[in-house]
Design a protein around this motif. Structure first.
Motif, PDB file in Angstrom:
ATOM      1  N   ASN A 249       3.444  78.127  93.510  1.00 57.41           N
ATOM      2  CA  ASN A 249       3.852  79.367  94.186  1.00 57.41           C
ATOM      3  C   ASN A 249       3.565  79.315  95.681  1.00 57.41           C
ATOM      4  O   ASN A 249       4.122  78.484  96.383  1.00 57.41           O
ATOM      5  CB  ASN A 249       3.204  80.577  93.515  1.00 57.41           C
ATOM      6  N   ASN A 250       2.654  80.167  96.181  1.00 54.66           N
ATOM      7  CA  ASN A 250       2.449  80.222  97.630  1.00 54.66           C
ATOM      8  C   ASN A 250       1.723  79.003  98.179  1.00 54.66           C
ATOM      9  O   ASN A 250       1.523  78.877  99.387  1.00 54.66           O
ATOM     10  CB  ASN A 250       1.695  81.496  98.024  1.00 54.66           C
ATOM     11  N   GLY A 251       1.351  78.077  97.295  1.00 51.25           N
ATOM     12  CA  GLY A 251       0.657  76.883  97.759  1.00 51.25           C
ATOM     13  C   GLY A 251       1.478  75.615  97.693  1.00 51.25           C
ATOM     14  O   GLY A 251       0.987  74.541  98.041  1.00 51.25           O
ATOM     15  N   ASP A 252       2.752  75.708  97.273  1.00 49.91           N
ATOM     16  CA  ASP A 252       3.479  74.480  96.942  1.00 49.91           C
ATOM     17  C   ASP A 252       3.932  73.669  98.150  1.00 49.91           C
ATOM     18  O   ASP A 252       4.307  72.506  98.004  1.00 49.91           O
ATOM     19  CB  ASP A 252       4.649  74.771  95.998  1.00 49.91           C
ATOM     20  N   ARG A 253       3.910  74.258  99.348  1.00 52.62           N
ATOM     21  CA  ARG A 253       4.263  73.491 100.555  1.00 52.62           C
ATOM     22  C   ARG A 253       3.111  73.457 101.563  1.00 52.62           C
ATOM     23  O   ARG A 253       3.289  73.092 102.715  1.00 52.62           O
ATOM     24  CB  ARG A 253       5.524  74.079 101.202  1.00 52.62           C
ATOM     25  N   VAL A 254       1.933  73.798 101.091  1.00 51.12           N
ATOM     26  CA  VAL A 254       0.767  73.902 101.971  1.00 51.12           C
ATOM     27  C   VAL A 254       0.041  72.563 102.040  1.00 51.12           C
ATOM     28  O   VAL A 254      -0.076  71.842 101.042  1.00 51.12           O
ATOM     29  CB  VAL A 254      -0.186  74.999 101.467  1.00 51.12           C
ATOM     30  N   VAL A 255      -0.452  72.232 103.229  1.00 49.32           N
ATOM     31  CA  VAL A 255      -1.382  71.125 103.422  1.00 49.32           C
ATOM     32  C   VAL A 255      -2.743  71.723 103.738  1.00 49.32           C
ATOM     33  O   VAL A 255      -2.851  72.618 104.588  1.00 49.32           O
ATOM     34  CB  VAL A 255      -0.940  70.196 104.565  1.00 49.32           C
ATOM     35  N   ARG A 256      -3.776  71.262 103.030  1.00 50.72           N
ATOM     36  CA  ARG A 256      -5.132  71.770 103.238  1.00 50.72           C
ATOM     37  C   ARG A 256      -6.042  70.622 103.657  1.00 50.72           C
ATOM     38  O   ARG A 256      -5.922  69.511 103.149  1.00 50.72           O
ATOM     39  CB  ARG A 256      -5.668  72.432 101.965  1.00 50.72           C
TER      40      ARG A 256
ATOM     41  N   PRO B 283       0.341  76.260 106.481  1.00 51.82           N
ATOM     42  CA  PRO B 283       1.266  76.880 105.523  1.00 51.82           C
ATOM     43  C   PRO B 283       2.497  76.048 105.177  1.00 51.82           C
ATOM     44  O   PRO B 283       2.878  75.965 104.019  1.00 51.82           O
ATOM     45  CB  PRO B 283       1.654  78.191 106.219  1.00 51.82           C
ATOM     46  N   TYR B 284       3.171  75.445 106.154  1.00 51.31           N
ATOM     47  CA  TYR B 284       4.395  74.684 105.863  1.00 51.31           C
ATOM     48  C   TYR B 284       4.240  73.251 106.356  1.00 51.31           C
ATOM     49  O   TYR B 284       5.091  72.721 107.060  1.00 51.31           O
ATOM     50  CB  TYR B 284       5.606  75.372 106.494  1.00 51.31           C
ATOM     51  N   GLY B 285       3.167  72.605 105.891  1.00 51.03           N
ATOM     52  CA  GLY B 285       2.932  71.220 106.265  1.00 51.03           C
ATOM     53  C   GLY B 285       3.836  70.247 105.545  1.00 51.03           C
ATOM     54  O   GLY B 285       3.961  69.084 105.950  1.00 51.03           O
ATOM     55  N   LEU B 286       4.459  70.683 104.427  1.00 49.85           N
ATOM     56  CA  LEU B 286       5.352  69.836 103.632  1.00 49.85           C
ATOM     57  C   LEU B 286       6.789  70.324 103.745  1.00 49.85           C
ATOM     58  O   LEU B 286       7.039  71.531 103.881  1.00 49.85           O
ATOM     59  CB  LEU B 286       4.922  69.850 102.160  1.00 49.85           C
ATOM     60  N   THR B 287       7.730  69.400 103.639  1.00 55.08           N
ATOM     61  CA  THR B 287       9.143  69.781 103.694  1.00 55.08           C
ATOM     62  C   THR B 287       9.649  70.260 102.345  1.00 55.08           C
ATOM     63  O   THR B 287      10.610  71.024 102.277  1.00 55.08           O
ATOM     64  CB  THR B 287      10.015  68.591 104.141  1.00 55.08           C
TER      65      THR B 287
END
Length: 555
Positions: free
Chosen positions: A138-145, A159-163
């Motif tokens: 969900n809200n974590g599927d394109r996040v880089v931590r 928040p949008y580290g992934l394409t």
């Protein structure tokens, strides 16, 4: 949890153990080549969360996390902090932690704050020791931590580290310091992090299309290893390729695993790149070992009909640099699905956790396998397995295991449920953390155990550097049985340890320096293809008994 509910959970778990012994215990010892060994220690009765993901850092602390969307955990966030998400279906206002840091030295847990859902995500360490963790739900599927190994650090989130959305993907550190992130649910492609001008988008990977099975997939969390030529070995379902990620082309297509049975999530087996011997004149001969899993159709059988098919007992081993590579099949003493495979400092492989029936997924696993198994890759075929002493805690879906610097294996997790469920279920949500000590940690071997004097922990080395390792052994030394090994700490989740790698730097060549004091000279790996830059654990091994490890940093 109330005292009554806690008592109920304990009684229920005892019943599970007894039923498992009756149902599957008669075959626990069949096929064993030895009399067991190893011991278990309960470290924490509750770390507050269930350990779905684990990574050891170079400060001897372990980052652990589960997910944010299945209710309050059993550990509060400090200083009145809370996570507010109006889209959260279970707890929109959550003041509990879903990530913790476990201090191996002090045996203490510190709650961490993660804002987005990390469920079924992936990760790997950067060369500087930071954990780069990607994706989720969900809200974590394109996040880089990002998590730094320091005293009071916490998660940083991009928040949008992934394409693309990355859920059930696999990460691997590359020789140049980037990570590659491969696959994920409904993602038949890969991308890189951090982005550069030439790697700013995502790229299709046909293997993930070819290996996708309708309604069960069986190619999630693909097994990925860096080959010594800089290309990637990628295994999904029962197929594998050697992939040039720079040019985006398949260099070699390997034969299918002979039995054609699925080995990736949810028919979850495990895999390792066997130890690489990089000393001497001979080039290293990389071999991949894939073990366990579930037969075709097991996921749908459990989901639709409540029938739990027996897990696979087979392993496949292949030398990936052979001109005509072929799988060699072996039989484990215990069938296993959802097991974890870990490289040990003495070059053995530990197979631990999981069940003997069903598959990964909510409520789909049965018959816990309590006994770990050792696989000895240098033994003749037919004498490579040894069954070890059992735990008493079922470690089913969402369990984890990682190697620690002192040679123990940290084991946690198990939550086959949509939420935290402690009562009224076959396998209660598991918050306990334990350590397994392999047979090499038996006190009877203490006089054989080396202790490294130099180099000091956290030492820095360059590629190809010659290094003198000085150590002590109090018993009579067998110089021909001394080796020096280094292991990359891995990111473990869903039965696969990403970035796991062991290199044998040298053997023998030992000189006595003083009473019980010796030294040997080894050469660091010559390139990032052999060992990507970063932190490794270095061990001296004597008669298969490893020293406590030290941290080294290679770049």
């Amino acid at each position: 949890m109330t005292p009554i509910s806690l008592l109920f959970a304990l009684l229920w778990q005892l019943l599970v153990v007894l039923l498992t012994a009756v149902h599957g215990g008669l075959n626990l010892i069949q096929g064993a080549s030895g009399g067991g060994g190893g011991s278990w220690q309960l470290l924490q009765r509750s770390i507050g969360i269930t350990a779905m993901h684990m990574q050891l850092l170079n400060n001897d602390r372990v980052v652990i996390f589960d997910r944010t969307d299945f209710g309050e955990s059993n550990i509060s966030l400090p200083n009145g902090r809370c996570r507010d998400d109006p889209n959260e279906a279970v707890v929109p206002h959550d003041c509990t932690a879903h990530s913790v840091e476990y201090d191996v030295v002090t045996n203490r847990v510190r709650p961490l704050f993660v804002q987005t859902d990390v469920w079924c995500s992936s990760g790997s360490l950067f060369p500087d020791g930071r954990l780069i963790q990607t994706g989720g739900f969900n809200n974590g599927d394109r996040v880089v931590r990002i998590f730094k190994p320091c005293g009071d650090c916490d998660w940083e989130e991009i928040p949008y580290g992934l394409t693309q959305r990355r859920w059930y993907a696999t990460n691997h550190i590359l020789p140049g310091g980037q990570q590659i992130i491969i696959g994920g649910r409904r993602q038949f492609n890969y991308e890189f992090y951090p982005k550069t001008a030439s790697t700013s988008k995502y790229y299709n990977l046909r293997l993930l299309v070819q290996t996708n099975v309708r309604d069960s997939e069986d190619n999630l969390y693909p097994f990925v290893f860096l080959n010594v030529d800089g290309n990637l070995f990628i295994f999904a379902n029962y197929k594998s390729i050697l992939f040039d990620y720079v040019k985006g082309v398949v260099v070699k297509t390997f034969p299918d695993m002979p039995d054609g049975q699925p080995r990736c999530y949810p028919s979850t087996g495990s895999a390792v790149l066997l130890p690489l011997k990089i000393f001497g004149r001979a080039a290293p001969q990389p071999e991949v070992l894939v073990c366990g899993g579930a037969p075709k159709g097991s996921f749908l059988s459990a989901k639709k009909y409540g029938k739990f098919v027996g897990a696979l007992k087979t392993c496949g081993r292949i030398r990936i640099t052979d001109p005509e590579p072929k799988w060699v099949m072996e039989t484990m003493p215990l069938a296993r699905v959802m097991g974890d495979m870990l490289l040990l400092p003495n070059t053995d492989v530990l197979i631990i956790n999981g069940g003997s029936a069903g598959t990964a997924g909510w409520e789909y696993g049965r018959d816990p396998v309590f006994n770990p198994v050792i696989y000895m890759p240098d033994n003749p075929i037919g004498s490579r397995f040894d069954v070890l002493n059992p735990s008493t805690i079922p470690r089913m879906y969402h369990s984890t295991a990682i190697l620690l610097r002192d040679g123990r294996v940290l084991v946690g997790g198990s939550n086959p449920h949509t939420f935290y469920n402690f009562t009224g279920v076959l396998f209660p949500t598991e918050l306990r953390l334990e350590a397994f000590s392999p047979p090499y940690l038996d006190p009877k071997s203490d006089t054989l155990r080396p202790k490294i004097i130099t180099p000091a922990s956290q030492a820095e080395f360059k590629y190809g550097q010659s290094v003198t390792v000085q150590f002590t052994v109090t018993a009579t030394l067998d110089a021909n049985s001394v080796t020096v090994t280094m292991i990359a700490p891995s990111f473990n989740t869903h039965s696969f340890s990403m970035n796991q790698r062991l290199l044998v730097l040298g053997e023998g060549n030992v000189v006595a320096k003083a009473k019980s004091t010796y030294e040997t000279r080894v050469t660091m790996p010559g390139s990032g293809n052999l060992a990507p830059a970063g932190y490794y654990l270095l061990f001296v091994v004597h008669q298969k008994i490893p020293s406590p490890g030290i941290w080294i940093h290679i770049q």
